[in-house]
Design a protein around this motif. Structure first.
Motif, PDB file in Angstrom:
ATOM      1  N   MET A  74     -41.255   5.236   2.653  1.00 30.73           N
ATOM      2  CA  MET A  74     -42.539   5.924   2.505  1.00 30.73           C
ATOM      3  C   MET A  74     -43.033   6.164   3.932  1.00 30.73           C
ATOM      4  O   MET A  74     -42.695   5.424   4.838  1.00 30.73           O
ATOM      5  N   HIS A  75     -43.836   7.190   4.118  1.00 33.17           N
ATOM      6  CA  HIS A  75     -44.358   7.443   5.458  1.00 33.17           C
ATOM      7  C   HIS A  75     -45.687   6.717   5.627  1.00 33.17           C
ATOM      8  O   HIS A  75     -46.527   6.721   4.743  1.00 33.17           O
ATOM      9  N   SER A  76     -45.819   6.103   6.772  1.00 34.08           N
ATOM     10  CA  SER A  76     -47.035   5.371   7.086  1.00 34.08           C
ATOM     11  C   SER A  76     -47.645   5.994   8.336  1.00 34.08           C
ATOM     12  O   SER A  76     -46.966   6.144   9.352  1.00 34.08           O
ATOM     13  N   ALA A  77     -48.909   6.356   8.247  1.00 35.22           N
ATOM     14  CA  ALA A  77     -49.585   6.987   9.383  1.00 35.22           C
ATOM     15  C   ALA A  77     -49.735   6.003  10.543  1.00 35.22           C
ATOM     16  O   ALA A  77     -49.739   6.390  11.703  1.00 35.22           O
ATOM     17  N   GLU A  78     -49.854   4.742  10.213  1.00 28.67           N
ATOM     18  CA  GLU A  78     -50.041   3.717  11.237  1.00 28.67           C
ATOM     19  C   GLU A  78     -49.433   2.420  10.713  1.00 28.67           C
ATOM     20  O   GLU A  78     -49.304   2.229   9.505  1.00 28.67           O
ATOM     21  N   PRO A  79     -49.055   1.514  11.626  1.00 28.30           N
ATOM     22  CA  PRO A  79     -48.524   0.228  11.165  1.00 28.30           C
ATOM     23  C   PRO A  79     -49.613  -0.537  10.402  1.00 28.30           C
ATOM     24  O   PRO A  79     -50.765  -0.585  10.832  1.00 28.30           O
ATOM     25  N   LEU A  80     -49.232  -1.080   9.279  1.00 31.64           N
ATOM     26  CA  LEU A  80     -50.177  -1.851   8.478  1.00 31.64           C
ATOM     27  C   LEU A  80     -50.215  -3.291   8.959  1.00 31.64           C
ATOM     28  O   LEU A  80     -49.167  -3.878   9.246  1.00 31.64           O
TER      29      LEU A  80
ATOM     30  N   LEU B 104     -41.939   0.006   1.921  1.00 29.35           N
ATOM     31  CA  LEU B 104     -43.047  -0.176   2.872  1.00 29.35           C
ATOM     32  C   LEU B 104     -42.542  -0.701   4.209  1.00 29.35           C
ATOM     33  O   LEU B 104     -42.986  -0.255   5.265  1.00 29.35           O
ATOM     34  N   LEU B 105     -41.606  -1.654   4.178  1.00 30.99           N
ATOM     35  CA  LEU B 105     -41.065  -2.203   5.418  1.00 30.99           C
ATOM     36  C   LEU B 105     -40.353  -1.119   6.222  1.00 30.99           C
ATOM     37  O   LEU B 105     -40.513  -1.030   7.441  1.00 30.99           O
ATOM     38  N   GLY B 106     -39.595  -0.274   5.538  1.00 34.38           N
ATOM     39  CA  GLY B 106     -38.855   0.780   6.223  1.00 34.38           C
ATOM     40  C   GLY B 106     -39.753   1.721   7.003  1.00 34.38           C
ATOM     41  O   GLY B 106     -39.350   2.268   8.034  1.00 34.38           O
ATOM     42  N   ALA B 107     -40.969   1.904   6.529  1.00 32.22           N
ATOM     43  CA  ALA B 107     -41.925   2.771   7.222  1.00 32.22           C
ATOM     44  C   ALA B 107     -42.376   2.170   8.549  1.00 32.22           C
ATOM     45  O   ALA B 107     -42.921   2.872   9.396  1.00 32.22           O
ATOM     46  N   HIS B 108     -42.144   0.876   8.737  1.00 31.35           N
ATOM     47  CA  HIS B 108     -42.603   0.175   9.930  1.00 31.35           C
ATOM     48  C   HIS B 108     -41.501  -0.053  10.960  1.00 31.35           C
ATOM     49  O   HIS B 108     -41.781  -0.428  12.090  1.00 31.35           O
TER      50      HIS B 108
END
Length: 131
Positions: free
Chosen positions: A63-69, A34-38
């Motif tokens: 993992m791909h994240s559409a937007e920063p969480l 999750l961190l890597g996606a950011h």
């Protein structure tokens, strides 16, 4: 300097008060994915260079994240990926892993990491200084 895998997992295990290294590894894999996606660019590469190889690869192939969480959504996403986790146990998992990552990163790199993340992540990394 790169942390050895066992040393990294032992720190996470101690901080998370896990009964086994496997629990520490499961939490580490999810949180780092999750961190890597950011994180992007040189900051992500520098952090990966300071992590054990298996975890560096997870960080670099996130993992791909559409937007920063937001920090709260990051914890909820962690809970969703760890079987049987609750928001409370996921917050514990995130804190155990990210505080270990913060130690591996050092203050300068941690500051750069926090600049790429939404406000409030300093608390997840165990830092109390303002970002």
């Amino acid at each position: 300097m790169t942390l050895r895998r066992e040393a990294f997992l032992d720190q996470v295990r101690e901080r998370g008060e896990y009964e086994s290294r496997q629990e520490a590894e499961r939490a580490s894999r999810v949180v780092l994915a999750l961190l890597g996606a950011h994180l992007v660019g040189e900051v992500r590469a520098q952090l990966a260079a300071r992590l054990p190889e298996a975890f560096a690869l997870i960080l670099l192939n996130p993992m791909h994240s559409a937007e920063p969480l937001s920090p709260e959504r990051f914890v909820r996403a962690t809970a969703a990926w760890i079987e049987g986790a609750t928001a409370q146990t996921a917050a514990w998992d995130v804190g155990a892993v990210l505080s270990t990552v913060a130690d591996a990163a050092g203050d300068d790199l941690l500051g750069q990491i926090l600049l790429q993340l939404p406000a409030g992540y300093d608390l997840l990394f165990g830092s109390t200084r303002p970002t």
